[in-house]
Design an enzyme around this catalytic site. Structure first.
Site, PDB file in Angstrom:
ATOM      1  N   CYS A  93       0.667  -1.521  -0.207  1.00  0.00           N
ATOM      2  CA  CYS A  93      -0.219  -0.041  -0.018  1.00  0.00           C
ATOM      3  C   CYS A  93       0.636   1.213  -0.056  1.00  0.00           C
ATOM      4  CB  CYS A  93      -0.682   0.200   1.407  1.00  0.00           C
ATOM      5  SG  CYS A  93      -2.213   1.207   0.596  1.00  0.00           S
ATOM      6  N   TYR A  94       0.858   1.931   1.371  1.00  0.00           N
ATOM      7  CA  TYR A  94       1.668   2.975   1.574  1.00  0.00           C
ATOM      8  C   TYR A  94       3.603   2.614   0.829  1.00  0.00           C
ATOM      9  CZ  TYR A  94       3.981   7.582   3.024  1.00  0.00           C
ATOM     10  OH  TYR A  94       5.376   8.874   2.618  1.00  0.00           O
ATOM     11  N   HIS A 179      -4.156  -4.794   0.963  1.00  0.00           N
ATOM     12  CA  HIS A 179      -3.780  -5.373   2.371  1.00  0.00           C
ATOM     13  C   HIS A 179      -3.100  -6.857   2.078  1.00  0.00           C
ATOM     14  CE1 HIS A 179      -2.814  -1.872   4.463  1.00  0.00           C
ATOM     15  NE2 HIS A 179      -3.891  -1.305   3.249  1.00  0.00           N
ATOM     16  N   GLU A 181      -2.027  -8.866   4.473  1.00  0.00           N
ATOM     17  CA  GLU A 181      -1.916  -9.064   5.997  1.00  0.00           C
ATOM     18  C   GLU A 181      -3.524 -10.044   6.628  1.00  0.00           C
ATOM     19  OE1 GLU A 181      -1.696  -6.476   4.408  1.00  0.00           O
ATOM     20  OE2 GLU A 181      -1.280  -4.753   6.090  1.00  0.00           O
ATOM     21  N   SER A 233       1.788 -11.782  38.748  1.00  0.00           N
ATOM     22  CA  SER A 233       0.699 -11.245  38.701  1.00  0.00           C
ATOM     23  C   SER A 233      -0.821 -12.574  38.865  1.00  0.00           C
ATOM     24  CB  SER A 233       0.241 -10.292  37.495  1.00  0.00           C
ATOM     25  OG  SER A 233       0.143 -11.030  36.074  1.00  0.00           O
ATOM     26  N   GLY A 234       0.288 -13.509  38.870  1.00  0.00           N
ATOM     27  CA  GLY A 234      -1.032 -14.673  38.745  1.00  0.00           C
ATOM     28  C   GLY A 234      -1.555 -14.876  37.153  1.00  0.00           C
ATOM     29  N   GLY A 235      -0.990 -13.788  36.085  1.00  0.00           N
ATOM     30  CA  GLY A 235      -1.320 -13.475  35.150  1.00  0.00           C
ATOM     31  C   GLY A 235      -0.168 -14.263  34.480  1.00  0.00           C
ATOM     32  N   VAL A 236      -0.396 -14.561  32.744  1.00  0.00           N
ATOM     33  CA  VAL A 236       0.158 -15.754  32.094  1.00  0.00           C
ATOM     34  C   VAL A 236       1.824 -14.904  32.267  1.00  0.00           C
ATOM     35  CG1 VAL A 236       0.312 -16.752  29.673  1.00  0.00           C
ATOM     36  CG2 VAL A 236      -1.498 -16.427  30.836  1.00  0.00           C
ATOM     37  N   ASP A 237       1.353 -13.635  31.149  1.00  0.00           N
ATOM     38  CA  ASP A 237       2.855 -13.506  31.004  1.00  0.00           C
ATOM     39  C   ASP A 237       3.971 -13.487  32.020  1.00  0.00           C
ATOM     40  OD1 ASP A 237       1.300 -12.352  28.757  1.00  0.00           O
ATOM     41  OD2 ASP A 237       0.947 -10.109  29.452  1.00  0.00           O
ATOM     42  N   SER A 238       3.737 -12.407  33.053  1.00  0.00           N
ATOM     43  CA  SER A 238       4.875 -12.981  34.018  1.00  0.00           C
ATOM     44  C   SER A 238       5.171 -13.858  34.918  1.00  0.00           C
ATOM     45  CB  SER A 238       4.483 -12.185  35.656  1.00  0.00           C
ATOM     46  OG  SER A 238       3.036 -12.360  36.201  1.00  0.00           O
TER      47      SER A 238
END
Ligand code: XMP
Length: 538
Positions: A93-94, A179, A181, A233-238
């Site tokens: 595109c651009y 596009h 993608e 934090s109890g979450g996935v990332d940490s």
């Protein structure tokens, strides 16, 4: 305090694709598509110096789309020498317009803006279109068009409206006006694959296993004998970040998990158990619930609640981190730098979207979020930052977690906000209200899981409203709070649709909450999408 970064991807893949961002909303999508081929990709702002592009030893370059016209005064520009590096290049595109413009082609505003689904006819069988049909279903969004290709390029595809693709096969340079993608471009993934694997010859060797192996080696080499701390934090990332670091340095990593008084029912104990028994992490658990709840007393303003929780968290975390690091220093096994100062490491679960955001042509180059967590540590304690996930998207984090053998129970947890239940109790947060909401929320969670919906729903939870209404239970009149149930579908939390939960599930939740939770006598269902609503109520 000094913060430094480790590079995790240097040796991961010999075949990186560099994507230069001209400000399109889909740039991250290009990176994700390429990674789905097990090829590593990085997004750099289009203004990145040539040296930075070269430093990635790219196998090829993709120039993203963007909202501007090449003739705009403030149109985003890249170093034109990029086009002389002899690297395979794909303009989108651009990116196509900028490339054509720089190489001497003609770009003009089109008579008619092409937007939405379109068909293009392939006019030249080149490596980009290998194996694709003669007519492609594509998704377009552009005003300007390339009218005449630059010298050496020929027209490779057209729509009924405009020239849609140009190519110079001898130089490995291609451009498409649509596009690829975006999912609406039916053969888009195949086209990107042709470019990345076919034209660039990138090796598909970037896998969760290769990432884990190289990341663990990098951390091990950098941290040496040093110690690291990590806020869970109890979450996935940490959790994934902590497991990667602990794989590298074992119990020289200490994790800190704080009970802020607004966790879900049983969460403080459950997270500790999971982290210790299932992930074998060295966890220091700090029950600071009284401290948080007393600070929250009398506060009804949502932003104030968030600020208080953020501030208290930093204070508690810093105190604990300093205690741990000092204790280790006393035992003489903390690393020191040339000046004799302690060198400790702080692990953060920063993800790639945050990294891109802070350096994109659109985004303000604000200080990265992680700095917030180290605000109060002593100046002489030189904390260096380990962000092992800073090259990954969320779904890639889950794949790495699975490769590390982490249980699905941890990897598939629905997101939970840092300020916890405090932003799900409208009005003042009191210990009684927290307990009421914990009980209602436990029922919502259990019924969602029982119905087999937990994984397909982005978030599902209860909210406590300070609205009292009249009800009747047995022969008794009741006057109690209202509970709202919230369940949404979302890909990334940025937008969300309310989930059409089956009536039976709603019926069971409502009846169980009213019967089992003292303090609630009415249940409502939130049917607001985001926008205009937000996922959390505060
Ligand atoms: P909203 O309510 O803004 O939430 O639509 C979007 C997503 O972000 C989560 N969220 C937070 N996560 N700290 C966090 O770690 C926060 O302060 C916070 N506020 C909202 C929310 O749960 C949803 O997934």
């Amino acid at each position: 305090m000094s913060i430094s970064h480790l590079a995790y991807t240097e040796d991961v893949s010999s075949s990186t694709i560099v994507i230069l961002d001209f400000g399109a909303q889909y740039t991250q999508l290009i990176a994700r598509r390429i990674r789905e081929f097990n090829v590593f990709s990085v997004v750099l702002p289009c203004t990145a110096p040539l040296e930075q592009v070269r430093a990635s030893s790219p196998a090829g370059i993709i120039l993203s789309g963007g909202p501007s016209s090449v003739y705009d005064q403030d149109a985003p520009k890249a170093d034109p020498m990029l086009l002389q590096l002899g690297l395979p290049t794909l303009g989108i595109c651009y990116g196509m317009q900028w490339m054509a413009h720089r190489l001497g082609g003609r770009v003009e505003p089109a008579d008619k803006r092409e937007y939405g689904d379109a068909e293009v006819t392939v006019e030249q069988q080149n490596r980009l279109f290998a194996g694709l049909p003669a007519t492609l279903q594509v998704w377009m969004s552009h005003g300007d068009s390339v009218i005449e290709p630059p010298a050496g390029f020929s027209v490779a595809a057209s729509s009924h409206n405009a020239l849609s693709s140009i190519a110079d096969e001898s130089r490995g340079m291609y451009a498409v006006q649509w596009h690829p993608e975006v999912a609406h471009s039916k053969q888009g993934t195949a086209l990107l694959k042709n470019f990345v694997l076919g034209v660039c010859g990138a090796k598909a060797d970037w896998t969760p296993e290769s990432f884990t192996q190289s990341t663990v080696e990098t951390i091990r080499a950098q941290v040496g004998d040093g110690h690291a701390i990590c806020g869970l934090s109890g979450g996935v990332d940490s959790a994934v970040a902590a497991v990667l670091v602990s794989k590298a340095i074992g119990d020289r990593l200490t994790c800190i998990f704080v009970d802020n008084g607004v966790l879900r029912k049983g969460e403080f104990a459950q997270v500790q158990k999971n982290m210790r028994e299932k992930l074998h992490l060295n966890v220091v658990a700090v029950d600071a619930s009284n401290r948080f709840l007393s600070q929250l007393g009398g506060i009804t303003d949502p932003e104030m609640k968030r600020k208080i929780i953020g501030r208290e968290f930093i204070t508690v975390f810093d105190d604990e981190a300093a205690k741990i690091l000092r204790a280790q220093d006393a035992s003489g096994d903390v690393a020191h730098d040339d000046t004799g100062a302690e060198v400790a490491w702080l692990v953060q679960g920063t993800l790639y979207p945050d990294v891109i955001e802070s350096s994109s042509v659109n985004g303000p180059s604000h200080t990265i979020k992680s700095h917030h967590n180290v605000g109060g540590l002593p100046e002489n304690m030189k904390l260096k930052l380990i962000e092992p996930l800073r090259d990954l998207f969320k779904d890639e984090v889950r794949r790495v977690g699975a490769d590390l053998g982490m249980p699905q129970e941890v990897l598939e947890r629905q997101p939970f906000p840092g300020p916890g239940l405090a932003v799900r109790i409208v009005g003042e947060v009191t210990p009684e209200r927290v307990a009421i909401l914990q009980n209602a929320d436990e029922i919502v969670g259990a019924e969602i899981k029982k119905a087999g919906l937990y994984r397909s729903i982005w978030q599902s939870f209860a909210v406590l409203l300070p609205v009292k209404s009249v009800g009747v239970m047995g022969d008794q009149r009741t006057y109690a709070y209202t509970c709202a149930i919230r369940a949404v579908h979302s890909d990334d939390g940025m937008t969300a649709d309310w989930a059409p939960l089956p009536y039976e599930v709603l019926r069971t939740m409502s009846s169980r909450i009213v019967n089992e939770v003292r303090g609630i006598n009415r249940v409502v269902y939130d049917i607001t999408s985001k926008p205009p609503g937000t996922i959390e109520w505060e």
